[in-house]
Design a protein around this motif. Sequence first.
Motif, PDB file in Angstrom:
ATOM      1  N   ALA A  10      12.676   2.345 -19.406  1.00 38.98           N
ATOM      2  CA  ALA A  10      12.313   1.541 -20.577  1.00 38.98           C
ATOM      3  C   ALA A  10      11.551   0.280 -20.159  1.00 38.98           C
ATOM      4  O   ALA A  10      10.609  -0.146 -20.843  1.00 38.98           O
ATOM      5  N   GLN A  11      11.934  -0.313 -19.017  1.00 39.19           N
ATOM      6  CA  GLN A  11      11.249  -1.500 -18.529  1.00 39.19           C
ATOM      7  C   GLN A  11       9.816  -1.165 -18.115  1.00 39.19           C
ATOM      8  O   GLN A  11       8.882  -1.932 -18.397  1.00 39.19           O
ATOM      9  N   ASP A  17       3.008  -0.207 -21.722  1.00 40.82           N
ATOM     10  CA  ASP A  17       2.508  -0.239 -23.102  1.00 40.82           C
ATOM     11  C   ASP A  17       1.694  -1.500 -23.347  1.00 40.82           C
ATOM     12  O   ASP A  17       0.648  -1.479 -24.011  1.00 40.82           O
ATOM     13  N   ALA A  18       2.173  -2.620 -22.789  1.00 34.90           N
ATOM     14  CA  ALA A  18       1.442  -3.883 -22.940  1.00 34.90           C
ATOM     15  C   ALA A  18       0.118  -3.818 -22.183  1.00 34.90           C
ATOM     16  O   ALA A  18      -0.924  -4.275 -22.679  1.00 34.90           O
ATOM     17  N   LEU A  19       0.116  -3.215 -20.999  1.00 39.52           N
ATOM     18  CA  LEU A  19      -1.102  -3.109 -20.191  1.00 39.52           C
ATOM     19  C   LEU A  19      -2.135  -2.219 -20.867  1.00 39.52           C
ATOM     20  O   LEU A  19      -3.333  -2.536 -20.883  1.00 39.52           O
ATOM     21  N   PHE A  20      -1.690  -1.106 -21.441  1.00 40.19           N
ATOM     22  CA  PHE A  20      -2.597  -0.153 -22.081  1.00 40.19           C
ATOM     23  C   PHE A  20      -2.789  -0.437 -23.573  1.00 40.19           C
ATOM     24  O   PHE A  20      -3.429   0.343 -24.270  1.00 40.19           O
ATOM     25  N   THR A  26       6.690  -0.274 -26.676  1.00 38.04           N
ATOM     26  CA  THR A  26       8.136  -0.250 -26.476  1.00 38.04           C
ATOM     27  C   THR A  26       8.675  -1.677 -26.497  1.00 38.04           C
ATOM     28  O   THR A  26       8.061  -2.592 -25.959  1.00 38.04           O
ATOM     29  N   GLU A  27       9.814  -1.858 -27.147  1.00 39.89           N
ATOM     30  CA  GLU A  27      10.432  -3.182 -27.142  1.00 39.89           C
ATOM     31  C   GLU A  27      11.036  -3.461 -25.767  1.00 39.89           C
ATOM     32  O   GLU A  27      11.456  -2.550 -25.062  1.00 39.89           O
TER      33      GLU A  27
END
Length: 434
Positions: A10-11, A17-20, A26-27
């Motif tokens: 999850a980490q 997700d933030a990079l792409f 994902t939270e």
Amino acid sequence: MNYILNYLKAQFNFQLDALFQSENPTEKPVFSQLDTNTFVGEFIIENRLSETDVIVLALALVPHVKPDFLSSIIAEYLPNGGELPEFGGIKSKNHRGILPTGETAQFLIAGNDLDARISFYTYLHNHSWLYQKGIIRIDAVSFGEPKLSGLLILEEEYIEKFITGKILKPQLSSVFPAQLIETDLVWDDLVLNSTTLNHIKEIETWLKFNDTLLHDWNMKSKIKPGYRVMFYGAPGTGKTLTASLLGKYTNRDVYRIDLSMVISKYIGETEKNLSSLFDKAADKDWILFFDEADAIFGKRTNVRDAHDKYANQEVSYLLQRIENHPGLVILASNFKTNIDTAFTRRFQSIIEFEVPSFSERLQLWENNLPKNISIAEDVNLKELSKKYEITGANIVNIIQYACLKTLEHNNKSINLNHLLQGIKKEYTKEGKMM
């Protein structure tokens, strides 16, 4: 273990997700209570690891339990292949997946946030409990390469602990020139004079109360770490047994250093070998036992050539490492005068192991003769003890020889002739006449 892997996944998803710039990112996962029934969970709770240390620990452990973990995550985001420098990681000769590096841990904690990445670097080197204890480390890299591009390594004994519940004790090898020594004997089997025994009790007291003295009594700033002791005396007088018993009764592992694997004719190799050993032992609470220590801790010589210069540098380096080592270091030698005085000045204790006296030899004979077979009537232990000035090791060898001869001849008791033959063998080995 499943919770740790799911949390780690999850980490990764959160940062990737933030990079792409995922449409449905994902939270950030929230770290919750671990299951104490798992070995890794019990370790994390017992040592109160920070969330950052938990992530780094899980990352270092994951290749050993799920080899495809990192490569499968990358495949989700780069299904057609490609490079992702932020992610770090390396390929190895045998492992088919991706192995994590310090950069992988940095990305997992900080993503692409520059300030957070710098903060992680500082945290790892100054605050990480795992890093300070040597449980995890970053492998060295070639000159000029980023330090965090080195492989993220979890110490081998902890890999075993987290998977099986048992700490794997290091074995004698080219990369670890020391061997665990243990004994089934007890303090009563160690026959020494009262002065020597009192000095040994002082070491046992340090082993038991050093932490209290340094931390509870706040003496850490006034007293140097560690305890340095020299044992000297004839071979077979109990030096190795004493080291083994100190470990046994204070619940510490005792490692005898194999100097043949440490000393090298190549410049700098001896220091390198010992540096590796001391680094590994620094936080392990081991007792380091250098037998026949004068081979490496001998007197420095006048400098006549380059060889003398580097030999003296080796001794100086060893002096520094021993003085800074936080644990118990025992140097054993046959003669006190063989050790460089620069070492002897820094010992907390110098203990002589004398050849046993008559009464001590008698006690050694009585202690070591087997109890389930009789001794022939012509055997007078007092007379043997008075006539033959031998060590405890000699006596054990003689008894072993006599016992084997007794079994070979199917005798009902141990006879004097076999004991005398054993004594003669010991005298011959040492070049002495009976």
